[in-house]
Design a protein around this motif. Structure first.
Motif, PDB file in Angstrom:
ATOM      1  N   ASP A  68       0.825  -1.214   0.000  1.00 24.24           N
ATOM      2  CA  ASP A  68       0.000   0.000   0.000  1.00 24.24           C
ATOM      3  C   ASP A  68       0.859   1.264   0.000  1.00 24.24           C
ATOM      4  OD1 ASP A  68      -2.305  -1.485  -0.070  1.00 24.24           O
ATOM      5  OD2 ASP A  68      -2.830  -1.182   2.042  1.00 24.24           O
ATOM      6  N   PHE A  69       1.964   1.237   0.725  1.00 23.66           N
ATOM      7  CA  PHE A  69       2.807   2.429   0.811  1.00 23.66           C
ATOM      8  C   PHE A  69       3.720   2.573  -0.410  1.00 23.66           C
ATOM      9  CE2 PHE A  69       6.768   4.531   2.226  1.00 23.66           C
ATOM     10  CZ  PHE A  69       6.249   5.794   2.493  1.00 23.66           C
ATOM     11  N   TYR A  70       4.510   1.526  -0.693  1.00 24.26           N
ATOM     12  CA  TYR A  70       5.520   1.627  -1.743  1.00 24.26           C
ATOM     13  C   TYR A  70       4.949   1.488  -3.162  1.00 24.26           C
ATOM     14  CZ  TYR A  70       9.019   1.225   1.948  1.00 24.26           C
ATOM     15  OH  TYR A  70       9.785   1.443   3.058  1.00 24.26           O
ATOM     16  N   VAL A  71       4.033   0.561  -3.346  1.00 27.44           N
ATOM     17  CA  VAL A  71       3.551   0.267  -4.688  1.00 27.44           C
ATOM     18  C   VAL A  71       2.377   1.170  -5.078  1.00 27.44           C
ATOM     19  CG1 VAL A  71       2.596  -1.519  -6.205  1.00 27.44           C
ATOM     20  CG2 VAL A  71       4.339  -2.126  -4.514  1.00 27.44           C
ATOM     21  N   TYR A  72       1.382   1.240  -4.192  1.00 23.71           N
ATOM     22  CA  TYR A  72       0.157   1.947  -4.548  1.00 23.71           C
ATOM     23  C   TYR A  72       0.078   3.382  -4.026  1.00 23.71           C
ATOM     24  CZ  TYR A  72      -1.117  -2.844  -5.589  1.00 23.71           C
ATOM     25  OH  TYR A  72      -1.124  -4.119  -6.066  1.00 23.71           O
ATOM     26  N   GLY A  73       0.950   3.748  -3.075  1.00 23.95           N
ATOM     27  CA  GLY A  73       0.947   5.100  -2.525  1.00 23.95           C
ATOM     28  C   GLY A  73      -0.353   5.474  -1.830  1.00 23.95           C
ATOM     29  N   ASP A  76       0.329   7.930   3.771  1.00 24.66           N
ATOM     30  CA  ASP A  76       1.521   8.766   3.945  1.00 24.66           C
ATOM     31  C   ASP A  76       2.550   8.023   4.798  1.00 24.66           C
ATOM     32  OD1 ASP A  76       0.924   9.138   6.707  1.00 24.66           O
ATOM     33  OD2 ASP A  76      -0.297  10.903   6.260  1.00 24.66           O
ATOM     34  N   GLU A  77       3.765   8.539   4.810  1.00 22.91           N
ATOM     35  CA  GLU A  77       4.881   7.862   5.469  1.00 22.91           C
ATOM     36  C   GLU A  77       4.671   7.732   6.970  1.00 22.91           C
ATOM     37  OE1 GLU A  77       9.747   8.126   5.757  1.00 22.91           O
ATOM     38  OE2 GLU A  77       8.682   9.418   4.364  1.00 22.91           O
ATOM     39  N   GLU A  78       4.133   8.741   7.603  1.00 21.91           N
ATOM     40  CA  GLU A  78       3.921   8.709   9.056  1.00 21.91           C
ATOM     41  C   GLU A  78       2.966   7.574   9.441  1.00 21.91           C
ATOM     42  OE1 GLU A  78       1.876  11.538  12.371  1.00 21.91           O
ATOM     43  OE2 GLU A  78       3.154  12.540  10.894  1.00 21.91           O
ATOM     44  N   ARG A  79       1.869   7.456   8.726  1.00 23.53           N
ATOM     45  CA  ARG A  79       0.883   6.401   8.993  1.00 23.53           C
ATOM     46  C   ARG A  79       1.490   5.031   8.711  1.00 23.53           C
ATOM     47  NH1 ARG A  79      -3.087   4.693  12.013  1.00 23.53           N
ATOM     48  NH2 ARG A  79      -4.690   3.567  10.902  1.00 23.53           N
ATOM     49  N   PHE A  80       2.250   4.926   7.631  1.00 22.99           N
ATOM     50  CA  PHE A  80       2.922   3.666   7.298  1.00 22.99           C
ATOM     51  C   PHE A  80       3.863   3.248   8.428  1.00 22.99           C
ATOM     52  CE2 PHE A  80       6.826   1.684   5.637  1.00 22.99           C
ATOM     53  CZ  PHE A  80       6.303   0.466   5.245  1.00 22.99           C
ATOM     54  N   LEU A  83       1.827   2.081  11.576  1.00 24.62           N
ATOM     55  CA  LEU A  83       1.195   0.768  11.417  1.00 24.62           C
ATOM     56  C   LEU A  83       2.221  -0.355  11.294  1.00 24.62           C
ATOM     57  CD1 LEU A  83      -1.718   1.674   8.988  1.00 24.62           C
ATOM     58  CD2 LEU A  83      -1.875   1.173  11.435  1.00 24.62           C
ATOM     59  N   SER A  84       3.263  -0.142  10.522  1.00 22.21           N
ATOM     60  CA  SER A  84       4.246  -1.208  10.337  1.00 22.21           C
ATOM     61  C   SER A  84       5.036  -1.455  11.623  1.00 22.21           C
ATOM     62  CB  SER A  84       5.171  -0.922   9.158  1.00 22.21           C
ATOM     63  OG  SER A  84       5.898   0.256   9.357  1.00 22.21           O
ATOM     64  N   GLU A  85       5.273  -0.401  12.414  1.00 18.38           N
ATOM     65  CA  GLU A  85       5.967  -0.580  13.695  1.00 18.38           C
ATOM     66  C   GLU A  85       5.147  -1.471  14.629  1.00 18.38           C
ATOM     67  OE1 GLU A  85       7.065   2.247  17.404  1.00 18.38           O
ATOM     68  OE2 GLU A  85       7.707   2.977  15.427  1.00 18.38           O
ATOM     69  N   GLY A  86       3.843  -1.245  14.649  1.00 16.26           N
ATOM     70  CA  GLY A  86       2.964  -2.086  15.465  1.00 16.26           C
ATOM     71  C   GLY A  86       2.996  -3.535  15.021  1.00 16.26           C
ATOM     72  N   GLN A  87       2.978  -3.764  13.725  1.00 17.30           N
ATOM     73  CA  GLN A  87       3.002  -5.139  13.213  1.00 17.30           C
ATOM     74  C   GLN A  87       4.344  -5.813  13.474  1.00 17.30           C
ATOM     75  OE1 GLN A  87       0.328  -6.935  12.157  1.00 17.30           O
ATOM     76  NE2 GLN A  87      -0.664  -5.068  12.899  1.00 17.30           N
TER      77      GLN A  87
END
Length: 173
Positions: A68-73, A76-80, A83-87
């Protein structure tokens, strides 16, 4: 046709011969020990399965976030990052849980062929069937038909075993 006791005795002798022929620490012996432990301690096995599923689900969520972040945009980076830190925290925690469950499940006593042989000798019929299942591949045991009525072929020559082999045991990669 043959007597069930005759097959049971022959299968028992074949199982003991097969298991004692394996080297201690052989991947097949270790896989047999894992299978036996899963049978003997289903609660721990259920916890492992649950933790493994949780780990795989978290890894899939990370991959989706990355797509969602890298391919589809789509974010935003902050939300990414949030969320990824939590996962990643979930992945670390679940991995630690799996490692702890593995440490608690000490296979070393069961990974010795002599211990497995002793387990066979002490087991009742239901446990012997489970030990046998731990040593067999998908095809199990096939009893070939007698050549004719009154066939005196030794029963072991009429039995085909699909023993668990090195190719069936999970690799330590």
């Amino acid at each position: 046709m043959t007597l069930a006791d005759r097959i049971d005795q022959a299968v028992g002798r074949a199982w003991i011969h097969h298991v004692t022929a394996l080297e201690p620490g052989d991947p097949v012996v270790i896989e047999m020990a894992r299978r036996w432990l899963a049978f003997a301690d289903p609660e721990t096995q259920a916890k492992k399965d649950e933790a493994q599923k949780a780990l795989e689900a978290a890894q899939l969520r990370v991959k989706k976030l990355e797509d969602d972040f890298y391919v589809y945009g789509k974010m935003d980076e902050e939300r990414f990052e949030e969320l990824s830190e939590g996962q990643r925290a979930v992945i670390e925690s679940t991995t630690a849980t799996l490692e702890l469950l593995e440490e608690e499940a000490d296979l070393s006593p069961l990974a010795q062929a002599d211990t497995l042989r002793e387990a066979w000798e002490a087991a009742d019929m239901a446990d012997k069937r489970m030990l046998l299942k731990c040593a067999l591949g998908e095809k199990g045991i096939t009893v070939k038909p007698a050549a004719r009525q009154g066939d005196r072929t030794p029963i072991l020559e009429r039995l085909e075993f699909d023993w668990l082999s090195k190719k069936d045991a999970p690799s330590e990669s």
